[in-house]
Design a protein around this motif. Structure first.
Motif, PDB file in Angstrom:
ATOM      1  N   ILE A  94       0.834  -1.212   0.000  1.00 47.70           N
ATOM      2  CA  ILE A  94       0.000   0.000   0.000  1.00 47.70           C
ATOM      3  C   ILE A  94       0.862   1.253   0.000  1.00 47.70           C
ATOM      4  CG2 ILE A  94      -1.581   1.359   1.462  1.00 47.70           C
ATOM      5  CD1 ILE A  94      -2.921  -0.826  -0.334  1.00 47.70           C
ATOM      6  N   LYS A  95       1.938   1.233   0.744  1.00 46.07           N
ATOM      7  CA  LYS A  95       2.848   2.389   0.768  1.00 46.07           C
ATOM      8  C   LYS A  95       3.328   2.707  -0.646  1.00 46.07           C
ATOM      9  CE  LYS A  95       7.329   3.849   2.486  1.00 46.07           C
ATOM     10  NZ  LYS A  95       8.564   3.462   3.164  1.00 46.07           N
ATOM     11  N   HIS A  96       3.768   1.691  -1.372  1.00 45.15           N
ATOM     12  CA  HIS A  96       4.265   1.906  -2.736  1.00 45.15           C
ATOM     13  C   HIS A  96       3.129   2.236  -3.698  1.00 45.15           C
ATOM     14  CE1 HIS A  96       8.426   1.081  -1.888  1.00 45.15           C
ATOM     15  NE2 HIS A  96       8.079  -0.011  -1.228  1.00 45.15           N
ATOM     16  N   LYS A 100       2.883   5.726  -5.882  1.00 44.18           N
ATOM     17  CA  LYS A 100       2.852   5.723  -7.348  1.00 44.18           C
ATOM     18  C   LYS A 100       1.523   6.225  -7.916  1.00 44.18           C
ATOM     19  CE  LYS A 100       4.002   2.977 -11.388  1.00 44.18           C
ATOM     20  NZ  LYS A 100       4.888   3.908 -12.028  1.00 44.18           N
ATOM     21  N   PHE A 101       0.412   5.814  -7.307  1.00 39.96           N
ATOM     22  CA  PHE A 101      -0.898   6.107  -7.904  1.00 39.96           C
ATOM     23  C   PHE A 101      -1.804   7.014  -7.072  1.00 39.96           C
ATOM     24  CE2 PHE A 101       0.150   1.740  -9.468  1.00 39.96           C
ATOM     25  CZ  PHE A 101       0.374   2.076 -10.786  1.00 39.96           C
ATOM     26  N   GLY A 102      -1.471   7.227  -5.814  1.00 38.26           N
ATOM     27  CA  GLY A 102      -2.358   7.994  -4.952  1.00 38.26           C
ATOM     28  C   GLY A 102      -3.513   7.130  -4.453  1.00 38.26           C
ATOM     29  N   LYS A 137      -5.922  11.962   4.900  1.00 37.54           N
ATOM     30  CA  LYS A 137      -6.580  13.264   4.977  1.00 37.54           C
ATOM     31  C   LYS A 137      -6.916  13.773   3.573  1.00 37.54           C
ATOM     32  CE  LYS A 137      -6.505  17.824   6.951  1.00 37.54           C
ATOM     33  NZ  LYS A 137      -5.734  19.033   7.006  1.00 37.54           N
ATOM     34  N   LYS A 138      -5.975  13.612   2.657  1.00 40.72           N
ATOM     35  CA  LYS A 138      -6.222  14.039   1.273  1.00 40.72           C
ATOM     36  C   LYS A 138      -7.372  13.233   0.669  1.00 40.72           C
ATOM     37  CE  LYS A 138      -4.026  14.733  -3.185  1.00 40.72           C
ATOM     38  NZ  LYS A 138      -2.932  14.414  -4.069  1.00 40.72           N
ATOM     39  N   ALA A 139      -7.399  11.933   0.913  1.00 38.77           N
ATOM     40  CA  ALA A 139      -8.488  11.082   0.402  1.00 38.77           C
ATOM     41  C   ALA A 139      -9.825  11.537   0.981  1.00 38.77           C
ATOM     42  CB  ALA A 139      -8.225   9.619   0.749  1.00 38.77           C
ATOM     43  N   TYR A 140      -9.841  11.879   2.258  1.00 38.40           N
ATOM     44  CA  TYR A 140     -11.052  12.381   2.909  1.00 38.40           C
ATOM     45  C   TYR A 140     -11.480  13.710   2.286  1.00 38.40           C
ATOM     46  CZ  TYR A 140     -13.694  14.909   6.504  1.00 38.40           C
ATOM     47  OH  TYR A 140     -14.618  15.680   7.169  1.00 38.40           O
ATOM     48  N   GLU A 141     -10.538  14.621   2.132  1.00 42.39           N
ATOM     49  CA  GLU A 141     -10.844  15.943   1.563  1.00 42.39           C
ATOM     50  C   GLU A 141     -11.329  15.848   0.118  1.00 42.39           C
ATOM     51  OE1 GLU A 141      -7.100  17.884   2.312  1.00 42.39           O
ATOM     52  OE2 GLU A 141      -7.778  18.648   4.260  1.00 42.39           O
ATOM     53  N   GLU A 142     -10.856  14.852  -0.614  1.00 47.53           N
ATOM     54  CA  GLU A 142     -11.282  14.651  -2.007  1.00 47.53           C
ATOM     55  C   GLU A 142     -12.520  13.758  -2.102  1.00 47.53           C
ATOM     56  OE1 GLU A 142      -7.713  13.182  -3.887  1.00 47.53           O
ATOM     57  OE2 GLU A 142      -6.855  15.201  -4.023  1.00 47.53           O
ATOM     58  N   ASN A 143     -13.098  13.438  -0.959  1.00 51.48           N
ATOM     59  CA  ASN A 143     -14.314  12.625  -0.882  1.00 51.48           C
ATOM     60  C   ASN A 143     -14.107  11.191  -1.369  1.00 51.48           C
ATOM     61  OD1 ASN A 143     -16.971  12.439   0.004  1.00 51.48           O
ATOM     62  ND2 ASN A 143     -17.795  12.850  -2.028  1.00 51.48           N
ATOM     63  N   ASN A 144     -12.878  10.694  -1.259  1.00 43.59           N
ATOM     64  CA  ASN A 144     -12.588   9.306  -1.602  1.00 43.59           C
ATOM     65  C   ASN A 144     -12.539   8.416  -0.370  1.00 43.59           C
ATOM     66  OD1 ASN A 144     -12.431   9.426  -4.441  1.00 43.59           O
ATOM     67  ND2 ASN A 144     -10.461  10.466  -4.253  1.00 43.59           N
ATOM     68  N   LEU A 145     -12.629   9.015   0.796  1.00 45.68           N
ATOM     69  CA  LEU A 145     -12.668   8.291   2.072  1.00 45.68           C
ATOM     70  C   LEU A 145     -13.807   8.893   2.881  1.00 45.68           C
ATOM     71  CD1 LEU A 145     -11.319   6.190   3.945  1.00 45.68           C
ATOM     72  CD2 LEU A 145      -9.858   8.040   4.798  1.00 45.68           C
ATOM     73  N   SER A 146     -14.699   8.055   3.359  1.00 44.93           N
ATOM     74  CA  SER A 146     -15.875   8.552   4.081  1.00 44.93           C
ATOM     75  C   SER A 146     -15.490   9.215   5.394  1.00 44.93           C
ATOM     76  CB  SER A 146     -16.855   7.411   4.356  1.00 44.93           C
ATOM     77  OG  SER A 146     -16.356   6.571   5.379  1.00 44.93           O
TER      78      SER A 146
END
Length: 190
Positions: A94-96, A100-102, A137-146
């Motif tokens: 997951i780290k890699h 690479k992909f975000g 945090k970025k995933a949350y802010e971009e609405n990709n994490l609930s």
């Protein structure tokens, strides 16, 4: 019987070098595996496999081992060792992947693939949880994490760091609790 310290040191260095070499090859394999992912379908399968391996030692499987034996049994301890080993491999992947992909876009990937980075990070130690704070945090802010999953991640991180359950004042509001936890964890500037 005389112990030759030079032989012991020599054997130790050989073992150390061999172990470093094996770990380096494993690291290269993970990077190679992620670099070979060419499209969203391949990424989806990759993430689902990680999810499947993460869950293979949790839930009903873990409960069955615990019920069949007990928490102090050799079998249950071996189960926990296996789970920790799987978690470490998954965390490396997951780290890699994130590098690479975000974080996986929830509009592109299935829910299982989308939550896989979160669940792997959620099952990691405090150091790795804090290391991946920006990703989540970025995933949350971009609405990709609930909001619920981000709050759960922060709450568990708080518990691991402070060794008690967070208490906030007033009516429950998830956004306010997230801000409270970020402040209490001293993550505000990250």
């Amino acid at each position: 019987m005389r112990i030759d310290i030079r032989k012991i040191i020599f054997i130790f260095l050989i073992l150390l070098f061999t172990n470093c070499n094996v770990n380096s090859k494993k690291q290269d394999n993970v990077i190679e595996e992620i670099s070979s992912l060419k499209n969203d379908s391949e990424k989806e399968l990759f993430l689902k496999e990680i999810y499947k391996s993460d869950q293979s030692t949790r839930g009903e499987n873990s409960s069955n081992v615990l019920l069949k034996f007990d928490k102090n049994s050799k079998q249950y301890k071996q189960h926990l060792i296996k789970r920790d080993s799987i978690d470490k491999v998954n965390l490396k992947k997951i780290k890699h992947y994130l590098s690479k992909f975000g974080y996986p876009d929830k509009n592109v990937f299935s829910e299982t693939a989308n939550i896989t980075p979160w669940i792997v990070i959620h099952h990691s130690d405090l150091k790795n949880r804090l290391h991946h704070y920006k990703d989540l945090k970025k995933a949350y802010e971009e609405n990709n994490l609930s909001i619920g999953r981000f709050e759960l991640y922060l709450t568990r991180t708080f518990q691991m760091q402070k060794h008690y359950f967070p208490k906030s004042e007033g009516v429950y509001n998830p956004e306010e609790k997230i801000e409270f936890l970020i402040k209490e964890l001293n993550l505000k500037n990250d």
